[in-house]
Design an enzyme around this catalytic site. Structure first.
Site, PDB file in Angstrom:
ATOM      1  N   ALA A  83     -32.267 -10.879 -22.069  1.00  0.00           N
ATOM      2  CA  ALA A  83     -31.856  -9.522 -21.472  1.00  0.00           C
ATOM      3  C   ALA A  83     -32.960  -8.937 -21.130  1.00  0.00           C
ATOM      4  O   ALA A  83     -32.588  -7.974 -20.087  1.00  0.00           O
ATOM      5  CB  ALA A  83     -31.186  -8.451 -23.011  1.00  0.00           C
ATOM      6  N   GLU A 109     -30.731 -16.394 -35.556  1.00  0.00           N
ATOM      7  CA  GLU A 109     -30.258 -15.329 -35.937  1.00  0.00           C
ATOM      8  C   GLU A 109     -28.863 -15.053 -36.700  1.00  0.00           C
ATOM      9  O   GLU A 109     -28.593 -14.349 -37.493  1.00  0.00           O
ATOM     10  CB  GLU A 109     -30.706 -14.507 -34.443  1.00  0.00           C
ATOM     11  CG  GLU A 109     -32.026 -13.914 -34.146  1.00  0.00           C
ATOM     12  CD  GLU A 109     -32.338 -12.846 -33.112  1.00  0.00           C
ATOM     13  OE1 GLU A 109     -30.575 -12.295 -32.439  1.00  0.00           O
ATOM     14  OE2 GLU A 109     -32.921 -11.850 -33.330  1.00  0.00           O
ATOM     15  N   ASN A 142     -14.923  -5.743 -15.184  1.00  0.00           N
ATOM     16  CA  ASN A 142     -15.893  -6.109 -16.302  1.00  0.00           C
ATOM     17  C   ASN A 142     -14.618  -6.950 -16.587  1.00  0.00           C
ATOM     18  O   ASN A 142     -12.891  -6.251 -16.555  1.00  0.00           O
ATOM     19  CB  ASN A 142     -16.425  -5.739 -17.091  1.00  0.00           C
ATOM     20  CG  ASN A 142     -17.520  -6.264 -18.171  1.00  0.00           C
ATOM     21  OD1 ASN A 142     -18.077  -7.137 -17.793  1.00  0.00           O
ATOM     22  ND2 ASN A 142     -16.516  -6.221 -19.433  1.00  0.00           N
ATOM     23  N   LYS A 143     -14.524  -8.066 -17.697  1.00  0.00           N
ATOM     24  CA  LYS A 143     -13.286  -8.582 -17.747  1.00  0.00           C
ATOM     25  C   LYS A 143     -12.530  -7.767 -19.188  1.00  0.00           C
ATOM     26  O   LYS A 143     -11.218  -7.581 -18.844  1.00  0.00           O
ATOM     27  CB  LYS A 143     -13.931 -10.190 -18.409  1.00  0.00           C
ATOM     28  CG  LYS A 143     -12.369 -10.964 -19.221  1.00  0.00           C
ATOM     29  CD  LYS A 143     -14.090 -11.936 -19.025  1.00  0.00           C
ATOM     30  CE  LYS A 143     -14.158 -13.134 -18.765  1.00  0.00           C
ATOM     31  NZ  LYS A 143     -14.080 -14.254 -19.516  1.00  0.00           N
TER      32      LYS A 143
HETATM   33  C1  LIG Z   1     -26.951 -13.866 -30.530  1.00  0.00           C
HETATM   34  C2  LIG Z   1     -27.344 -13.915 -29.215  1.00  0.00           C
HETATM   35  C3  LIG Z   1     -28.537 -13.291 -29.529  1.00  0.00           C
HETATM   36  C4  LIG Z   1     -29.580 -12.549 -28.316  1.00  0.00           C
HETATM   37  N1  LIG Z   1     -31.012 -11.979 -28.525  1.00  0.00           N
HETATM   38  C5  LIG Z   1     -31.637 -11.614 -27.500  1.00  0.00           C
HETATM   39  C6  LIG Z   1     -32.459 -10.629 -27.950  1.00  0.00           C
HETATM   40  O1  LIG Z   1     -33.256 -10.385 -29.008  1.00  0.00           O
HETATM   41  N2  LIG Z   1     -33.110 -10.258 -26.283  1.00  0.00           N
HETATM   42  C7  LIG Z   1     -32.729 -10.865 -25.500  1.00  0.00           C
HETATM   43  O2  LIG Z   1     -34.364 -10.186 -24.505  1.00  0.00           O
HETATM   44  N3  LIG Z   1     -31.689 -11.400 -25.006  1.00  0.00           N
HETATM   45  C8  LIG Z   1     -30.944 -12.122 -26.387  1.00  0.00           C
HETATM   46  N4  LIG Z   1     -30.167 -12.489 -25.968  1.00  0.00           N
HETATM   47  C9  LIG Z   1     -30.013 -13.386 -24.239  1.00  0.00           C
HETATM   48  C10 LIG Z   1     -28.995 -11.856 -23.682  1.00  0.00           C
HETATM   49  O3  LIG Z   1     -28.102 -11.321 -24.733  1.00  0.00           O
HETATM   50  C11 LIG Z   1     -28.396 -12.290 -22.259  1.00  0.00           C
HETATM   51  O4  LIG Z   1     -29.763 -12.704 -21.768  1.00  0.00           O
HETATM   52  C12 LIG Z   1     -28.385 -11.266 -22.041  1.00  0.00           C
HETATM   53  O5  LIG Z   1     -27.103 -10.952 -22.362  1.00  0.00           O
HETATM   54  C13 LIG Z   1     -27.087 -11.727 -19.860  1.00  0.00           C
HETATM   55  O6  LIG Z   1     -26.951 -10.516 -19.312  1.00  0.00           O
HETATM   56  P1  LIG Z   1     -26.459 -10.628 -18.372  1.00  0.00           P
HETATM   57  O7  LIG Z   1     -25.998  -9.524 -17.851  1.00  0.00           O
HETATM   58  O8  LIG Z   1     -26.799 -11.144 -16.917  1.00  0.00           O
HETATM   59  O9  LIG Z   1     -25.293 -11.406 -18.458  1.00  0.00           O
HETATM   60  P2  LIG Z   1     -24.162 -10.824 -20.242  1.00  0.00           P
HETATM   61  O10 LIG Z   1     -24.389  -9.982 -21.123  1.00  0.00           O
HETATM   62  O11 LIG Z   1     -23.280 -12.324 -20.656  1.00  0.00           O
HETATM   63  O12 LIG Z   1     -22.599 -10.088 -19.169  1.00  0.00           O
HETATM   64  C14 LIG Z   1     -22.562 -10.803 -18.677  1.00  0.00           C
HETATM   65  C15 LIG Z   1     -20.610 -10.148 -18.515  1.00  0.00           C
HETATM   66  O13 LIG Z   1     -19.641 -10.710 -17.523  1.00  0.00           O
HETATM   67  C16 LIG Z   1     -18.724 -10.379 -17.826  1.00  0.00           C
HETATM   68  N5  LIG Z   1     -18.197 -11.400 -17.113  1.00  0.00           N
HETATM   69  C17 LIG Z   1     -17.971 -13.177 -17.401  1.00  0.00           C
HETATM   70  N6  LIG Z   1     -16.950 -13.543 -16.583  1.00  0.00           N
HETATM   71  C18 LIG Z   1     -16.325 -13.120 -15.913  1.00  0.00           C
HETATM   72  C19 LIG Z   1     -14.976 -13.101 -14.979  1.00  0.00           C
HETATM   73  N7  LIG Z   1     -14.906 -14.110 -14.732  1.00  0.00           N
HETATM   74  N8  LIG Z   1     -14.038 -12.131 -14.683  1.00  0.00           N
HETATM   75  C20 LIG Z   1     -15.081 -10.720 -15.245  1.00  0.00           C
HETATM   76  N9  LIG Z   1     -15.858 -10.202 -15.656  1.00  0.00           N
HETATM   77  C21 LIG Z   1     -17.164 -11.238 -16.621  1.00  0.00           C
HETATM   78  C22 LIG Z   1     -18.235 -10.412 -19.048  1.00  0.00           C
HETATM   79  O14 LIG Z   1     -17.361 -10.112 -19.604  1.00  0.00           O
HETATM   80  C23 LIG Z   1     -20.169 -10.301 -19.141  1.00  0.00           C
HETATM   81  O15 LIG Z   1     -19.728  -8.504 -19.720  1.00  0.00           O
HETATM   82  C24 LIG Z   1     -29.563 -12.847 -27.066  1.00  0.00           C
HETATM   83  C25 LIG Z   1     -27.420 -13.197 -26.721  1.00  0.00           C
HETATM   84  C26 LIG Z   1     -26.634 -13.933 -28.305  1.00  0.00           C
HETATM   85  C27 LIG Z   1     -25.880 -14.487 -27.833  1.00  0.00           C
END
Ligand SMILES: Cc1cc2nc3c(=O)[nH]c(=O)nc-3n(C[C@H](O)[C@H](O)[C@H](O)COP(=O)(O)OP(=O)(O)OC[C@H]3O[C@@H](n4cnc5c(N)ncnc54)[C@H](O)[C@@H]3O)c2cc1C
Length: 409
Positions: A313, A170, A38-39
């Site tokens: 999420a 939000e 992870n970053k």
């Molecule tokens: C303000 C807000 C409120 C939200 N509320 C809700 C909610 O209430 N309910 C819900 O279900 N969803 C919600 N969401 C959506 C939810 O946060 C995302 O769908 C979820 O985080 C996706 O998870 P993920 O593991 O796919 O990606 P992410 O959580 O985005 O994780 C990706 C990871 O990859 C890392 N990364 C990216 N590129 C690189 C790279 N090149 N090298 C190394 N690491 C890298 C990032 O740093 C991060 O740690 C919300 C989103 C936001 C922004």
């Protein structure tokens, strides 16, 4: 003795972390070496990033040190930025030049903000993208209050949020609670501030039911938020926002929550992409690849012929819970299971004491919905780190950073 297979997980968001934890539990001794890359060395709770932006939660409530979330005796954590992947030689290339080999790879690189090419938005708007990007919003807000005391320029205290979807609302709700507190600290009347929400469609929370829409519109108006629906942003500079109704808003703060897309890195990798996300099969493997999986916001999983699952999420966690056993099944030569999504509901917070949405088919709003939002957040924490994490994070009460105005050095 057979050599342990290498499983590499890219991204420590909900998808990557939950998969890592589950692999740690399910893998047999010596069966595989797992590396999570992870970053940053912290996981940020993406669903609460708006609180960081408004300064209504402390950093340690939103970020958690990744090694504290994984079984470090079974999962190796590597801090690094992924630059590319060579699928032929099965190697991940990091920005620092390091190469990490894999037998099985999981792409869980999450989302990026989509600015739809609107002039000036990429350069000038603040993004709710990561812990750092939202922290930048908070520091910017403080700077505007500080500077306003000197120049009394109203554009400094005109705060615009673009988008009245889930994240936009939000963010608006959080600002509505935070701005009066900032006014008090800087000794500026709240009446000298404006919070404006600009939304291209005809209402807030498009896709929610009418009751939720009405509740939210009335609630935010009660807080003095100006709602501009059916209004598009045409352009943005660092001091003004041009709208399609002929108005130009003098403002130095545009917080963009107009939409998200898959991580742009995915397109660089030459994978099958549709609508900026990687096309995956029913088993969460990248289409046409046997040893590369993709989940969460990065993945495009079709729930039917025409519609993909949304980037949430909830989806990322459910996919992670199946992805771990499927990776193990693949390495053991067993058959993989198909992913079935079960929607539990959606709740959008409007500050700390109100929310709207539905849970298990029941429409809810107000204080009870705000309580349910906390229950949902607690459940996410539970999945990430068990009961200890829930207790630890909830004991850090959401408290604003500011008690007094920061002193100039
Ligand atoms: C303000 C807000 C409120 C939200 N509320 C809700 C909610 O209430 N309910 C819900 O279900 N969803 C919600 N969401 C959506 C939810 O946060 C995302 O769908 C979820 O985080 C996706 O998870 P993920 O593991 O796919 O990606 P992410 O959580 O985005 O994780 C990706 C990871 O990859 C890392 N990364 C990216 N590129 C690189 C790279 N090149 N090298 C190394 N690491 C890298 C990032 O740093 C991060 O740690 C919300 C989103 C936001 C922004």
């Amino acid at each position: 003795m057979l050599k342990a297979k290498k499983i590499v997980i890219l991204g420590g968001g909900y998808g990557g972390l939950v998969t890592s934890r589950k692999l740690g539990k399910l893998l047999r001794e010596g069966e595989a070496e797992v590396t999570l890359i992870n970053k940053h060395d912290y996981h940020y709770i993406a669903t609460q990033l708006h609180k960081t932006g408004a300064g209504t939660a402390t950093d340690d409530k939103i970020t958690i040190h990744i090694p504290n979330l994984i079984q470090t005796d079974k999962i190796r954590f590597k801090k690094g930025v992924i630059d590319s992947v060579d699928f032929n030689s099965q190697q991940v290339h990091l920005e620092n030049g390091e190469k990490v080999s894999y037998d099985y790879l999981l792409l869980s690189l999450g989302f990026e903000v989509d600015t739809f090419g609107i002039p000036g938005v990429k350069e000038n708007a603040f993004k709710i993208r990561s812990f750092r990007s939202t922290k930048a919003i908070y520091y910017h807000l403080l700077h505007q209050f500080e500077a306003y005391k000197e120049d009394r320029d109203p554009s400094r205290l005109t705060f615009v949020v673009a988008g009245a979807g889930f994240t936009g609302i939000e963010m608006i709700g959080e600002l509505a609670e935070a701005i009066p507190g900032m006014c008090k600290i800087y000794n500026i009347p709240v009446s000298e501030t404006r919070i404006i929400n600009v939304e291209a469609s005809g209402s807030v929370l498009p896709g929610f039911d009418q009751k939720a829409i009405d509740y939210t519109s009335n609630y935010v108006k009660k807080y003095g938020i100006e709602l501009m629906t059916s209004t598009k942003i045409l352009e943005c500079t660092d001091t003004a926002i041009k709208l399609d109704n002929g108005t130009t808003l003098p403002s130095r703060t545009l917080i963009w929550s107009g939409g998200v897309r898959g991580n742009t890195l995915l397109e660089k990798l030459g994978l099958p992409i549709e609508k900026s996300r990687v096309k995956v099969d029913r088993h969460l493997r990248v289409q046409g690849m046997k040893n590369v999986f993709c989940i969460g916001d990065a993945a495009r999983f079709m729930k039917n012929e025409t519609e993909a699952l949304p980037p949430t999420a909830q989806v990322a966690i459910q996919q992670a819970e199946l992805c771990a056993p499927n990776i193990i099944a693949a390495l053991r030569g067993e058959s993989l299971r198909e992913f079935q999504y079960s929607h539990k509901g959606t709740v959008a917070s409007i500050g700390n004491t109100a929310a709207v949405g539905n849970v298990f088919g029941f429409k809810i709003n107000g204080l009870f919905a705000a309580f349910m939002k906390q229950v949902i957040e607690a459940r996410y924490l539970f999945v990430l780190g068990g009961p200890t994490l829930v207790i630890r994070q909830f004991s850090k009460l959401a408290k604003p950073y500011l008690k007094t105005a920061p002193q100039n050095k």
